[in-house]
Design a protein around this motif. Structure first.
Motif, PDB file in Angstrom:
ATOM      1  N   UNK A 170       3.073   2.092  -3.177  1.00 50.25           N
ATOM      2  CA  UNK A 170       2.616   3.133  -4.108  1.00 50.25           C
ATOM      3  C   UNK A 170       1.093   3.240  -4.035  1.00 50.25           C
ATOM      4  N   UNK A 171       0.573   3.782  -2.904  1.00 47.26           N
ATOM      5  CA  UNK A 171      -0.883   3.856  -2.742  1.00 47.26           C
ATOM      6  C   UNK A 171      -1.549   4.558  -3.925  1.00 47.26           C
ATOM      7  N   UNK A 172      -2.623   3.951  -4.397  1.00 45.59           N
ATOM      8  CA  UNK A 172      -3.383   4.538  -5.495  1.00 45.59           C
ATOM      9  C   UNK A 172      -2.892   4.170  -6.876  1.00 45.59           C
ATOM     10  N   UNK A 173      -1.717   3.582  -7.002  1.00 41.77           N
ATOM     11  CA  UNK A 173      -1.189   3.247  -8.329  1.00 41.77           C
ATOM     12  C   UNK A 173      -1.899   2.042  -8.918  1.00 41.77           C
ATOM     13  N   UNK A 174      -2.115   1.017  -8.113  1.00 44.46           N
ATOM     14  CA  UNK A 174      -2.783  -0.183  -8.598  1.00 44.46           C
ATOM     15  C   UNK A 174      -4.286  -0.034  -8.431  1.00 44.46           C
ATOM     16  N   UNK A 175      -5.022  -0.444  -9.445  1.00 48.22           N
ATOM     17  CA  UNK A 175      -6.486  -0.389  -9.376  1.00 48.22           C
ATOM     18  C   UNK A 175      -7.056  -1.513  -8.523  1.00 48.22           C
ATOM     19  N   UNK A 176      -6.315  -2.613  -8.376  1.00 47.86           N
ATOM     20  CA  UNK A 176      -6.759  -3.750  -7.568  1.00 47.86           C
ATOM     21  C   UNK A 176      -5.592  -4.706  -7.367  1.00 47.86           C
ATOM     22  N   UNK A 177      -5.722  -5.549  -6.355  1.00 49.40           N
ATOM     23  CA  UNK A 177      -4.725  -6.589  -6.081  1.00 49.40           C
ATOM     24  C   UNK A 177      -5.468  -7.894  -5.817  1.00 49.40           C
ATOM     25  N   UNK A 219       4.893  -8.575   9.655  1.00 47.18           N
ATOM     26  CA  UNK A 219       5.743  -8.325   8.492  1.00 47.18           C
ATOM     27  C   UNK A 219       5.311  -7.031   7.793  1.00 47.18           C
ATOM     28  N   UNK A 220       6.004  -6.681   6.720  1.00 45.22           N
ATOM     29  CA  UNK A 220       5.776  -5.395   6.050  1.00 45.22           C
ATOM     30  C   UNK A 220       4.351  -5.234   5.525  1.00 45.22           C
ATOM     31  N   UNK A 221       3.739  -6.293   5.027  1.00 42.22           N
ATOM     32  CA  UNK A 221       2.373  -6.178   4.504  1.00 42.22           C
ATOM     33  C   UNK A 221       1.409  -5.834   5.635  1.00 42.22           C
ATOM     34  N   UNK A 222       1.522  -6.499   6.771  1.00 42.79           N
ATOM     35  CA  UNK A 222       0.655  -6.162   7.905  1.00 42.79           C
ATOM     36  C   UNK A 222       0.939  -4.747   8.391  1.00 42.79           C
ATOM     37  N   UNK A 223       2.201  -4.377   8.469  1.00 38.02           N
ATOM     38  CA  UNK A 223       2.557  -3.044   8.961  1.00 38.02           C
ATOM     39  C   UNK A 223       1.991  -1.943   8.072  1.00 38.02           C
ATOM     40  N   UNK A 224       1.896  -2.188   6.774  1.00 39.89           N
ATOM     41  CA  UNK A 224       1.410  -1.160   5.853  1.00 39.89           C
ATOM     42  C   UNK A 224      -0.022  -1.345   5.399  1.00 39.89           C
ATOM     43  N   UNK A 225      -0.766  -2.241   6.033  1.00 36.34           N
ATOM     44  CA  UNK A 225      -2.119  -2.575   5.575  1.00 36.34           C
ATOM     45  C   UNK A 225      -3.006  -1.335   5.469  1.00 36.34           C
ATOM     46  N   UNK A 226      -2.845  -0.362   6.337  1.00 35.31           N
ATOM     47  CA  UNK A 226      -3.694   0.845   6.284  1.00 35.31           C
ATOM     48  C   UNK A 226      -3.549   1.593   4.961  1.00 35.31           C
ATOM     49  N   UNK A 227      -2.406   1.442   4.289  1.00 37.20           N
ATOM     50  CA  UNK A 227      -2.182   2.134   3.012  1.00 37.20           C
ATOM     51  C   UNK A 227      -2.954   1.486   1.853  1.00 37.20           C
ATOM     52  N   UNK A 228      -3.643   0.395   2.130  1.00 37.83           N
ATOM     53  CA  UNK A 228      -4.455  -0.252   1.095  1.00 37.83           C
ATOM     54  C   UNK A 228      -5.865   0.336   1.023  1.00 37.83           C
ATOM     55  N   UNK A 229      -6.153   1.330   1.849  1.00 39.41           N
ATOM     56  CA  UNK A 229      -7.476   1.971   1.803  1.00 39.41           C
ATOM     57  C   UNK A 229      -7.728   2.482   0.381  1.00 39.41           C
ATOM     58  N   UNK A 230      -8.879   2.124  -0.163  1.00 39.14           N
ATOM     59  CA  UNK A 230      -9.242   2.561  -1.504  1.00 39.14           C
ATOM     60  C   UNK A 230      -8.787   1.630  -2.618  1.00 39.14           C
ATOM     61  N   UNK A 231      -7.963   0.654  -2.300  1.00 37.54           N
ATOM     62  CA  UNK A 231      -7.520  -0.325  -3.301  1.00 37.54           C
ATOM     63  C   UNK A 231      -8.302  -1.613  -3.094  1.00 37.54           C
ATOM     64  N   UNK A 232      -9.092  -2.038  -4.074  1.00 35.36           N
ATOM     65  CA  UNK A 232      -9.797  -3.311  -3.922  1.00 35.36           C
ATOM     66  C   UNK A 232      -8.805  -4.470  -3.798  1.00 35.36           C
ATOM     67  N   UNK A 233      -8.976  -5.257  -2.759  1.00 31.30           N
ATOM     68  CA  UNK A 233      -8.090  -6.397  -2.493  1.00 31.30           C
ATOM     69  C   UNK A 233      -8.923  -7.672  -2.550  1.00 31.30           C
TER      70      UNK A 233
END
Length: 133
Positions: A39-46, A57-71
Motif C-alpha cells: 500500500x504505497x503511501x499509506x504508511x508515513x514510515x517503517x 523474496x517479496x520485500x526485495x522484489x517490491x523495494x522500489x515501491x518504498x520510494x517516498x516512505x522513510x525506512x
C-alpha cells in the motif's frame, strides 16, 4: 485486517487514523516493510529491526515501491541477517532514513536497546505539520 479493520476500530474510538506508521522485528519487520510496499503511501514510515529478508523474496522484489516512505533499519552486527539487511538498504530506491548496525544478536536484548531510537523516528513521521502563522 491491518489496513481496514484495525484503522476502523481505532477511528471508532476517536483515534486519528490519517497518520499511520509500522514497526516490527524479525518477521514483523518483514511484514511491516511488505505492508508499506503493498500500500504505497499509506504508511508515513517503517521501522524494521532485523527484518527477516533475503534477496529474491517479496520485500526485495517490491523495494522500489518504498520510494517516498522513510525506512529505518536496525540490525545487530552479530545477527545472521546483517548481510541481507545491508543488501536491502542498498536495494531501496532511496537511502534509509535511519540505519543502525550496533553490537547485538537476533534477540530481544538487542531489539530492546534499539526500540527507544525507533520512537522518535516514527514520531517525527507522525507529527502533524504546524499551522502557518
Amino acid at each position: 485486517m491491518v489496513r481496514e479493520e484495525l484503522p476502523a476500530w481505532c477511528a471508532g474510538r476517536g483515534f486519528d487514523t490519517s497518520r499511520v506508521a509500522a514497526w516490527g522485528w524479525s518477521m514483523g519487520g518483514f511484514g511491516s516493510l511488505l505492508l508499506a510496499e503493498t500500500f504505497p503511501g499509506w504508511l508515513r514510515a517503517v521501522a524494521a529491526f532485523s527484518p527477516a529478508v533475503r534477496p529474491g523474496n517479496d520485500v526485495f522484489a517490491g523495494a522500489r515501491r518504498l520510494r517516498g516512505t522513510p525506512v529505518g533499519l536496525w540490525c545487530g552486527r552479530q545477527d545472521g541477517l546483517l548481510p541481507e539487511v545491508r543488501a536491502l538498504a542498498r536495494a531501496l530506491p532511496e537511502p534509509p532514513a535511519r540505519a543502525e548496525y550496533a553490537d547485538g544478536r537476533h534477540d530481544f536484548v538487542y531489539w530492546g536497546r534499539g526500540v527507544p531510537a525507533a520512537f522518535p523516528f516514527l514520531a517525527g513521521a507522525l507529527t502533524p505539520p504546524r499551522p502557518a502563522r
